[in-house]
Design a protein around this motif. Structure first.
Motif, PDB file in Angstrom:
ATOM      1  N   ALA A 312      56.350  79.694  28.442  1.00 39.66           N
ATOM      2  CA  ALA A 312      56.431  81.055  28.518  1.00 39.66           C
ATOM      3  C   ALA A 312      57.051  81.797  29.855  1.00 39.66           C
ATOM      4  CB  ALA A 312      55.341  81.621  27.794  1.00 39.66           C
ATOM      5  N   ARG A 313      55.962  81.399  30.776  1.00 40.80           N
ATOM      6  CA  ARG A 313      55.501  81.727  32.045  1.00 40.80           C
ATOM      7  C   ARG A 313      56.558  80.745  32.694  1.00 40.80           C
ATOM      8  NH1 ARG A 313      50.362  79.311  32.119  1.00 40.80           N
ATOM      9  NH2 ARG A 313      51.209  77.903  33.044  1.00 40.80           N
ATOM     10  N   ILE A 366      69.215  80.987  33.925  1.00 40.24           N
ATOM     11  CA  ILE A 366      69.195  82.064  33.122  1.00 40.24           C
ATOM     12  C   ILE A 366      69.117  80.863  31.918  1.00 40.24           C
ATOM     13  CG2 ILE A 366      69.994  83.653  31.733  1.00 40.24           C
ATOM     14  CD1 ILE A 366      71.180  84.874  33.925  1.00 40.24           C
ATOM     15  N   LYS A 367      69.881  79.235  31.799  1.00 38.22           N
ATOM     16  CA  LYS A 367      70.108  78.798  30.700  1.00 38.22           C
ATOM     17  C   LYS A 367      68.747  78.331  30.454  1.00 38.22           C
ATOM     18  CE  LYS A 367      72.910  74.992  28.667  1.00 38.22           C
ATOM     19  NZ  LYS A 367      71.352  74.522  27.788  1.00 38.22           N
ATOM     20  N   LYS A 368      68.240  77.878  31.443  1.00 38.95           N
ATOM     21  CA  LYS A 368      67.131  77.298  30.993  1.00 38.95           C
ATOM     22  C   LYS A 368      65.956  77.881  31.280  1.00 38.95           C
ATOM     23  CE  LYS A 368      67.222  73.030  34.786  1.00 38.95           C
ATOM     24  NZ  LYS A 368      66.508  72.407  36.015  1.00 38.95           N
ATOM     25  N   ALA A 369      66.118  79.098  31.345  1.00 41.45           N
ATOM     26  CA  ALA A 369      64.842  80.654  31.239  1.00 41.45           C
ATOM     27  C   ALA A 369      65.001  80.410  28.984  1.00 41.45           C
ATOM     28  CB  ALA A 369      65.405  81.827  31.861  1.00 41.45           C
ATOM     29  N   LYS A 370      65.531  80.234  29.541  1.00 40.18           N
ATOM     30  CA  LYS A 370      66.617  81.208  27.783  1.00 40.18           C
ATOM     31  C   LYS A 370      65.707  79.626  26.799  1.00 40.18           C
ATOM     32  CE  LYS A 370      70.668  83.967  27.843  1.00 40.18           C
ATOM     33  NZ  LYS A 370      70.300  85.191  27.407  1.00 40.18           N
ATOM     34  N   ASP A 371      66.315  78.323  27.298  1.00 42.04           N
ATOM     35  CA  ASP A 371      65.789  77.489  26.982  1.00 42.04           C
ATOM     36  C   ASP A 371      64.191  77.228  26.206  1.00 42.04           C
ATOM     37  OD1 ASP A 371      68.311  76.078  25.864  1.00 42.04           O
ATOM     38  OD2 ASP A 371      67.981  74.565  28.017  1.00 42.04           O
ATOM     39  N   TYR A 372      63.671  77.174  27.628  1.00 41.42           N
ATOM     40  CA  TYR A 372      61.803  77.336  28.315  1.00 41.42           C
ATOM     41  C   TYR A 372      61.500  78.753  27.138  1.00 41.42           C
ATOM     42  CZ  TYR A 372      61.416  74.192  31.826  1.00 41.42           C
ATOM     43  OH  TYR A 372      60.977  73.735  32.992  1.00 41.42           O
ATOM     44  N   TRP A 373      62.202  79.927  26.768  1.00 42.92           N
ATOM     45  CA  TRP A 373      61.569  81.018  26.408  1.00 42.92           C
ATOM     46  C   TRP A 373      61.485  80.702  24.594  1.00 42.92           C
ATOM     47  CZ3 TRP A 373      58.674  84.464  26.746  1.00 42.92           C
ATOM     48  CH2 TRP A 373      58.706  85.892  25.665  1.00 42.92           C
ATOM     49  N   GLU A 374      62.928  80.568  24.064  1.00 42.19           N
ATOM     50  CA  GLU A 374      62.933  79.933  22.731  1.00 42.19           C
ATOM     51  C   GLU A 374      61.914  78.504  22.801  1.00 42.19           C
ATOM     52  OE1 GLU A 374      64.863  81.364  20.897  1.00 42.19           O
ATOM     53  OE2 GLU A 374      65.268  82.667  22.032  1.00 42.19           O
ATOM     54  N   LYS A 375      61.344  77.862  23.262  1.00 45.32           N
ATOM     55  CA  LYS A 375      60.030  76.817  22.639  1.00 45.32           C
ATOM     56  C   LYS A 375      58.788  77.219  23.181  1.00 45.32           C
ATOM     57  CE  LYS A 375      61.309  72.872  25.951  1.00 45.32           C
ATOM     58  NZ  LYS A 375      61.718  71.715  26.822  1.00 45.32           N
ATOM     59  N   ALA A 376      58.586  78.413  23.855  1.00 42.89           N
ATOM     60  CA  ALA A 376      57.575  78.804  23.901  1.00 42.89           C
ATOM     61  C   ALA A 376      57.321  79.632  22.165  1.00 42.89           C
ATOM     62  CB  ALA A 376      57.819  79.955  25.123  1.00 42.89           C
ATOM     63  N   LEU A 380      54.528  79.028  19.716  1.00 44.61           N
ATOM     64  CA  LEU A 380      53.921  80.097  19.260  1.00 44.61           C
ATOM     65  C   LEU A 380      53.529  80.942  18.475  1.00 44.61           C
ATOM     66  CD1 LEU A 380      53.973  81.863  22.783  1.00 44.61           C
ATOM     67  CD2 LEU A 380      51.893  80.611  22.232  1.00 44.61           C
ATOM     68  N   GLY A 381      54.621  80.423  17.493  1.00 48.48           N
ATOM     69  CA  GLY A 381      55.309  80.960  15.975  1.00 48.48           C
ATOM     70  C   GLY A 381      55.228  82.355  15.920  1.00 48.48           C
ATOM     71  N   VAL A 382      56.563  82.744  17.103  1.00 50.73           N
ATOM     72  CA  VAL A 382      56.801  84.745  17.499  1.00 50.73           C
ATOM     73  C   VAL A 382      58.109  84.231  17.305  1.00 50.73           C
ATOM     74  CG1 VAL A 382      54.666  85.004  17.745  1.00 50.73           C
ATOM     75  CG2 VAL A 382      55.809  84.245  19.717  1.00 50.73           C
ATOM     76  N   THR A 383      58.690  85.734  17.074  1.00 51.56           N
ATOM     77  CA  THR A 383      60.301  85.643  17.493  1.00 51.56           C
ATOM     78  C   THR A 383      59.810  87.075  18.326  1.00 51.56           C
ATOM     79  OG1 THR A 383      59.864  87.157  15.539  1.00 51.56           O
ATOM     80  CG2 THR A 383      60.642  84.991  15.155  1.00 51.56           C
ATOM     81  N   GLY A 414      63.912  88.904  22.423  1.00 51.33           N
ATOM     82  CA  GLY A 414      62.843  89.389  21.342  1.00 51.33           C
ATOM     83  C   GLY A 414      61.670  89.702  22.570  1.00 51.33           C
ATOM     84  N   LEU A 415      61.643  90.331  23.427  1.00 49.20           N
ATOM     85  CA  LEU A 415      60.558  91.227  24.721  1.00 49.20           C
ATOM     86  C   LEU A 415      61.279  91.711  24.708  1.00 49.20           C
ATOM     87  CD1 LEU A 415      58.071  89.906  26.512  1.00 49.20           C
ATOM     88  CD2 LEU A 415      60.487  89.051  28.708  1.00 49.20           C
TER      89      LEU A 415
END
Length: 542
Positions: A312-313, A366-376, A380-383, A414-415
């Motif tokens: 997420a970070r 941004i592509k890597k950011a989105k990948d990290y975010w979806e993984k996070a 975390l089990g959240v949407t 979702g943020l």
């Protein structure tokens, strides 16, 4: 109107100038304002926030430190080239062990007429490392013998490696040779304190003009909280013959347009510009720009379940267009920063700028950011995620926060970001208590070495304020502060590795290195800013 602005008149002008902003004619604003030279040594300026305290042991924010730089003084002070110049110390000798400094003091007085003695330094430094004081900057004294152990309650405060040989001789013993120690003692935490006065004021010390004792070029005559501050020349200052200004009026103005209107109306002598206002005044002959040794960044609080997640970070770190913030939102000489230690601050044993000999981190992707975010989110089990962004309440910070909110919400599905604006003192309290999720923060150098930025983030560091803990990082910083002080080239490489570790862990998200664009009256000379504002050598050219 006379160049000396009365407080009542200025308060009226602050109110009416909000209307003037909407009605002003841009073509007229771009003209250089012709102003006759004032007849008195009086300067009128603004600042964007209130002073939190004038207690030099407890203050940590740049607004308070700027004020203290003009009303207090330590062994050394910083000159216009960001180098230490003698102040209360006439001279010093360094022992053959490179760890023992002996300072000879000026004949100087406090503003109440008491002599300033070596004992005043001993008292102040012991007060700073005393754990009961709770000084966040106590770690700056850790190079002094036994300071760290005292602050961690392992030794008595009387075992600090500092003593008064006589009234005019101060001896300091260090744990290890410190190449930047003379730079360090210009910091506010190293200022002397008059024990009788401080203890007589108790908890009131430093919170009102009359509850503070001064030893610098100026004293504070008036302090109307959240409104204004008036400095007047200190008649007891040891170097008073070099101080030409008789008065400095400082008004708290959080809105840039309001401050510009005060400048246009000839009520202030200097004003900082950002955004479109820089373009508006681009042809003004008095427009100047410089790059500060200050980095602005986001703190990410790992007490928050989402931000404790490294992915997420990293997603947040890689999703921000910093160039747009620096070049468009600010437009004031700030530069995008994929680094924490700023440019043109610290130069290594080879004489080269630290920034030019190391890498940068967290570039926009941004592509890597989105990948990290979806993984996070999956981990975390959240949407959906809602985070609060703590921020200063001045105009420039508001616009940066709004831009960050827009970018983060757009790039990270979702943020939701909620912005919480706070006055300077309250923001600092919330940040210190770690009562935030994300905080828009900044840090200016206390001395010209990368360590002034990097040692903040050791485990349980006073200014860590993120919950970050990495034994590898702690070990790097410890070596750079101890045994590697005997091997400076190796120390430099370890400092590079420390910055790399910190930013790859996305503990903080650097945004920009602060620049300043400003208009200043041609008759105002000798005023300089490198970190804190300095009025000691300023004067009105007649």
């Amino acid at each position: 109107m006379n160049q000396k602005v009365g407080y009542t008149a200025l308060s009226v002008l602050l109110t009416t100038s909000l209307f003037a902003t909407a009605c002003s004619n841009k073509s007229e604003e771009t003209k250089t304002v012709a102003v006759s030279k004032p007849t008195k040594q009086v300067v009128n300026v603004t600042q964007t926030a209130e002073i939190s305290t004038l207690d030099s042991t407890l203050a940590t924010d740049s607004v308070s430190i700027s004020a203290m730089n003009n009303v207090f003084e330590g062994l050394y002070r910083v000159d216009k080239n960001n180098r230490p110049e003698p102040a209360l110390a006439k001279s010093y000798t360094l022992g053959p062990d490179k760890k023992t400094y002996t300072f000879k003091l000026q004949d100087a007085k406090w503003s109440n007429g008491d002599p300033i003695t070596a004992a005043d330094f001993v008292y102040a430094w012991k007060r700073a490392v005393n754990p009961e004081t709770g000084a966040e900057y106590a770690y700056l004294l850790y190079d002094v013998k036994n300071a760290k152990k005292i602050n961690e309650k392992q030794l008595s405060v009387d075992e600090l490696g500092v003593k008064a040989i006589d009234d005019h001789t101060l001896q300091v013993e260090l744990e290890n040779p410190v190449p930047y120690f003379i730079d360090l003692v210009s910091s506010t935490t190293f200022y002397p304190l008059n024990q009788k006065f401080v203890e007589g004021q108790g908890k009131k010390y430093g919170l009102e003009a009359n509850a503070t004792l001064y030893n610098g070029p100026f004293i504070i005559k008036k302090w109307n909280h959240e409104q204004n501050l008036q400095l007047v020349k200190n008649p007891n200052y040891w170097d008073k013959d070099k101080v030409k200004l008789q008065e400095v009026n400082i008004n708290v103005v959080k809105d840039t347009s309001t401050a510009v209107n005060l400048y246009t109306a000839k009520q202030i002598d200097r004003v900082d510009l950002t955004g479109e206002l820089v373009s508006t005044y681009k042809n003004d002959a008095t427009l100047k720009t410089y790059l500060n040794g200050r980095t602005n960044f986001l703190r990410l609080n790992e007490k928050n379940k989402v931000l404790a997640n490294p992915n997420a970070r990293k997603a947040i770190s890689l999703s921000i267009d910093k160039k747009g913030i620096a070049d468009v939102i600010l437009n004031n000489g700030s530069v995008p920063a994929d680094y924490l230690v700023p440019k043109e601050l610290a130069f290594g044993p080879d004489g080269k700028d630290f920034r030019k000999t190391t890498s940068t981190y967290g570039h926009l992707d941004i592509k890597k950011a989105k990948d990290y975010w979806e993984k996070a989110k999956k981990e975390l089990g959240v949407t959906n995620v809602t985070l609060e962004m703590l921020n200063y309440d001045d105009d420039s910070s508001k616009r940066v926060a709004e831009n960050l909110k827009e970018q983060l919400e757009k790039n990270l599905s979702g943020l939701t970001i909620n912005i919480k604006q706070q006055p300077n003192a309250q923001k600092l309290k919330l940040e210190s208590a770690m009562d935030y999720d994300i905080s828009l923060s900044s840090w200016g150098a206390d001395y010209p070495d990368p360590m002034t930025y990097l040692d903040m983030f050791v485990t349980n560091g006073a200014f860590n304020q993120t919950g970050y803990s990495n034994p590898k990082y702690d070990d790097l910083i410890n070596h750079a502060k101890t045994d590697l002080l005997y091997n400076l080239p190796k120390r430099w490489e370890v400092l590079k590795e420390a910055e790399k570790t910190l930013l790859n862990d996305a503990v903080v998200v650097p945004l920009y290195q602060k620049g300043t664009s400003y208009l200043q009256r041609p008759y105002l000379k000798g005023f300089y800013v490198y970190g804190p504002n300095t009025y000691k050598y300023a004067y009105i050219e007649k």
